[in-house]
Design a protein around this motif. Sequence first.
Motif, PDB file in Angstrom:
ATOM      1  N   LYS A 129      19.208  10.946  -4.776  1.00  0.00           N
ATOM      2  CA  LYS A 129      20.026  10.948  -5.855  1.00  0.00           C
ATOM      3  C   LYS A 129      20.479  10.317  -6.183  1.00  0.00           C
ATOM      4  O   LYS A 129      20.438   9.735  -7.538  1.00  0.00           O
ATOM      5  N   ARG A 130      20.582   8.916  -5.500  1.00  0.00           N
ATOM      6  CA  ARG A 130      21.076   7.742  -5.802  1.00  0.00           C
ATOM      7  C   ARG A 130      19.438   7.076  -6.961  1.00  0.00           C
ATOM      8  O   ARG A 130      19.693   5.848  -7.568  1.00  0.00           O
ATOM      9  N   MET A 131      18.888   7.387  -5.870  1.00  0.00           N
ATOM     10  CA  MET A 131      17.092   6.812  -6.131  1.00  0.00           C
ATOM     11  C   MET A 131      17.590   7.304  -7.714  1.00  0.00           C
ATOM     12  O   MET A 131      16.458   7.012  -8.323  1.00  0.00           O
ATOM     13  N   LYS A 191       0.417  -0.871   0.210  1.00  0.00           N
ATOM     14  CA  LYS A 191       0.108   0.061   0.077  1.00  0.00           C
ATOM     15  C   LYS A 191       0.793   1.115   0.013  1.00  0.00           C
ATOM     16  O   LYS A 191      -0.097   2.798  -0.081  1.00  0.00           O
ATOM     17  N   MET A 192       1.841   1.408   0.364  1.00  0.00           N
ATOM     18  CA  MET A 192       3.053   2.385   0.497  1.00  0.00           C
ATOM     19  C   MET A 192       3.342   2.602  -0.867  1.00  0.00           C
ATOM     20  O   MET A 192       3.701   1.830  -2.058  1.00  0.00           O
ATOM     21  N   GLU A 193       3.820   3.979  -1.603  1.00  0.00           N
ATOM     22  CA  GLU A 193       4.711   4.473  -3.085  1.00  0.00           C
ATOM     23  C   GLU A 193       6.003   4.566  -2.369  1.00  0.00           C
ATOM     24  O   GLU A 193       6.573   3.986  -2.110  1.00  0.00           O
ATOM     25  N   ILE A 194       5.932   3.898  -4.329  1.00  0.00           N
ATOM     26  CA  ILE A 194       7.902   3.279  -4.251  1.00  0.00           C
ATOM     27  C   ILE A 194       8.560   4.317  -3.541  1.00  0.00           C
ATOM     28  O   ILE A 194       9.675   4.014  -3.098  1.00  0.00           O
ATOM     29  N   GLY A 195       8.405   5.238  -4.192  1.00  0.00           N
ATOM     30  CA  GLY A 195       9.662   6.613  -3.733  1.00  0.00           C
ATOM     31  C   GLY A 195       9.837   6.882  -2.338  1.00  0.00           C
ATOM     32  O   GLY A 195      11.184   5.846  -2.049  1.00  0.00           O
ATOM     33  N   GLU A 196       8.747   6.782  -1.652  1.00  0.00           N
ATOM     34  CA  GLU A 196       8.527   6.733  -0.515  1.00  0.00           C
ATOM     35  C   GLU A 196       9.025   5.693   0.579  1.00  0.00           C
ATOM     36  O   GLU A 196       9.713   5.696   1.120  1.00  0.00           O
ATOM     37  N   GLN A 197       8.953   4.229   0.228  1.00  0.00           N
ATOM     38  CA  GLN A 197       9.753   3.003   0.545  1.00  0.00           C
ATOM     39  C   GLN A 197      10.668   2.656   0.393  1.00  0.00           C
ATOM     40  O   GLN A 197      11.297   2.903   1.407  1.00  0.00           O
ATOM     41  N   ILE A 242      16.373  -2.276  -6.390  1.00  0.00           N
ATOM     42  CA  ILE A 242      17.017  -0.852  -6.205  1.00  0.00           C
ATOM     43  C   ILE A 242      17.030  -0.993  -4.798  1.00  0.00           C
ATOM     44  O   ILE A 242      17.783  -0.251  -4.830  1.00  0.00           O
ATOM     45  N   ALA A 243      15.658  -1.186  -4.364  1.00  0.00           N
ATOM     46  CA  ALA A 243      16.006  -1.127  -2.254  1.00  0.00           C
ATOM     47  C   ALA A 243      17.196  -1.630  -1.946  1.00  0.00           C
ATOM     48  O   ALA A 243      18.197  -1.274  -0.827  1.00  0.00           O
ATOM     49  N   THR A 244      17.498  -2.814  -2.660  1.00  0.00           N
ATOM     50  CA  THR A 244      18.566  -3.575  -2.423  1.00  0.00           C
ATOM     51  C   THR A 244      20.233  -3.161  -2.771  1.00  0.00           C
ATOM     52  O   THR A 244      21.121  -3.905  -1.799  1.00  0.00           O
ATOM     53  N   VAL A 245      20.337  -2.749  -3.773  1.00  0.00           N
ATOM     54  CA  VAL A 245      21.260  -2.081  -4.188  1.00  0.00           C
ATOM     55  C   VAL A 245      22.152  -0.765  -3.540  1.00  0.00           C
ATOM     56  O   VAL A 245      22.529  -0.217  -4.162  1.00  0.00           O
ATOM     57  N   LEU A 246      20.769   0.037  -3.396  1.00  0.00           N
ATOM     58  CA  LEU A 246      21.030   1.549  -2.799  1.00  0.00           C
ATOM     59  C   LEU A 246      21.781   1.357  -2.461  1.00  0.00           C
ATOM     60  O   LEU A 246      22.709   2.714  -2.535  1.00  0.00           O
TER      61      LEU A 246
END
Length: 300
Positions: free
Chosen positions: A108-110, A85-91, A141-145
């Motif tokens: 910046k990395r996102m 239910k959470m927005e991708i950018g925020e999450q 992306i969340a894994t490597v950021l």
Amino acid sequence: MLSIRNIVKQYASQRALDDVSLEVKQGQVFGLLGPNGAGKTSLIRIINQITAPDSGEIYFKGEKLNPSHIEHIGYLPEERGLYKKMEIGEQILYLARLKGLSSAEAKKRMKYWFEKLEIQTWWNKKIEELSKGMQQKAQFIATVLHEPELLILDEPFSGFDPVNAEIIKNELLELNRKGSTIILSTHRMESVEELCDSIALIHKSHKILDGEVKAIKKAYRNNTYFLEYEGPKFAVNGNAPFQLLSEAATDDGFLLQLKTNDSDMNATLQYFLPHVRITRVQEVIPSMNDIFIEKVNQLG
């Protein structure tokens, strides 16, 4: 990078890991292989400090594994863990902050990764609005950021079509070239052939095989060759210094698959040369899939 020593893990009456030891060298892509239920996920969860072993120790870069190492590890679980239910950018921003990044550096990395994977318009989308493969991109992306030194990926290509699987594969190779050590748990043996420097095979809670991929494939050579020749069919008699496994006609002659009776191919070549013009001789090196099946079947 990672030294796993004599790990034992028991769940009620089920022993998930039984005295498992592994060494993962810095800069490697290391394949963690095994059938379903072998114990791979249990080991991955212990490395990530989600659960603890009953006995044994793990060392990360020479130090006994402890909570301070978490921010140096990136983990992509097989069961995806993003909040639907959470927005991708925020999450992803939230997860990056948990790994020690400032808000400005995380954004910046996102921006870099969203552009790289062509998902710039996803920032305000919710996970539940995406397909399984697209959810996988977000979790990647969340894994490597946070640019972890050690990446642990459990079935990273699950849910991807061939085009996106190739994109993620190339990104992993690029991360490895930049210095990330990668542990890859997968059932896709073609991925092991393409990506892995070394592997360990776990079966029924035990490590049954490990080493460099090239060395393992060399050790499992079995003197099998393809031999192609031009001209009419040549009758193989019972005194041949090889076993004929298969024979097929080609445009100009015949293609044989044969197994020599010893490790020397010379006797086989001398058998054919007075009678036919040989155009190709190629050793049949067993694939990791062949070796995987053979080892698992040996142990039942």
